[in-house]
Design an enzyme around this catalytic site. Sequence first.
Site, PDB file in Angstrom:
ATOM      1  N   VAL A  16      34.641  44.420  33.881  1.00  0.00           N
ATOM      2  CA  VAL A  16      35.485  43.966  32.948  1.00  0.00           C
ATOM      3  C   VAL A  16      36.116  44.939  31.715  1.00  0.00           C
ATOM      4  O   VAL A  16      37.446  44.684  31.442  1.00  0.00           O
ATOM      5  CB  VAL A  16      34.080  43.734  32.412  1.00  0.00           C
ATOM      6  N   GLU A  17      35.843  46.123  31.937  1.00  0.00           N
ATOM      7  CA  GLU A  17      36.349  47.335  31.086  1.00  0.00           C
ATOM      8  C   GLU A  17      37.981  48.143  31.475  1.00  0.00           C
ATOM      9  O   GLU A  17      38.765  47.956  30.588  1.00  0.00           O
ATOM     10  CB  GLU A  17      35.419  48.898  30.916  1.00  0.00           C
ATOM     11  N   SER A  18      37.975  47.953  32.896  1.00  0.00           N
ATOM     12  CA  SER A  18      38.675  48.380  33.322  1.00  0.00           C
ATOM     13  C   SER A  18      39.455  47.898  34.751  1.00  0.00           C
ATOM     14  O   SER A  18      40.311  48.622  35.236  1.00  0.00           O
ATOM     15  CB  SER A  18      38.951  50.272  32.966  1.00  0.00           C
TER      16      SER A  18
END
Length: 224
Positions: free
Chosen positions: A138-140
């Site tokens: 989700v972050e990267s």
Amino acid sequence: MNPVEHVISTRQAEFERAFEAAKQSSTTFETKLNERLNATPEQKTTSVQTVTDAELNRAREVYEALINQADNTSTKVPNTTAETTATETKPTTESTNWNNYQIKPISAENEGKYSELIKTAATKYDVPEALIKRVIQVESNFNPSVVSSAGATGLMQLMYGSNRTDPATNIDSGTKQLAGYIKKYDGDLKLALAAYNAGPGNVSKYGGVPPFKETQNYLTKIIE
């Protein structure tokens, strides 16, 4: 010598001694029999046969005890291989169901990426591997070079720390931070993730998950 062999050896020795005594009594039996044949009617009331029968019965009892003891002992001997395996088996940190929250799986193309680094961090900080993987996605989307508009960097989008683009450093620091929030909120994964995304100050300010659309969406992308 294992327990079963020890019992068999001990009982067999007892049986042999009892049986040997029975064999040795044959001479006594023959003597007693001759005496009985030549005895008066009054003397014949004593049965010589019962003496030998008692000894043979004793030998039989010892033999049966030997068999029964061996059977009972064999059922009590632990399966050391199975027990050792069960003892050494530890719960996996890969679990996708954690503290009543279902962690969503990552996409197939990201499976296996940084698996050793993730496993090491999961074990070190007692955080599910599945959670670390999902946060990274989700972050990267597993891109260690991503930098957000706010300056968050790397796989787990860290705001602080040196060498944040290094996968090993980033995963370790990000997992440590996430583990700290999980502990802070007594295992409440929703609050821990909200703090990771919006900061613990906002969680405290709003008394729970902040009403930010970004944070709300962030939670739905990671857990159900």
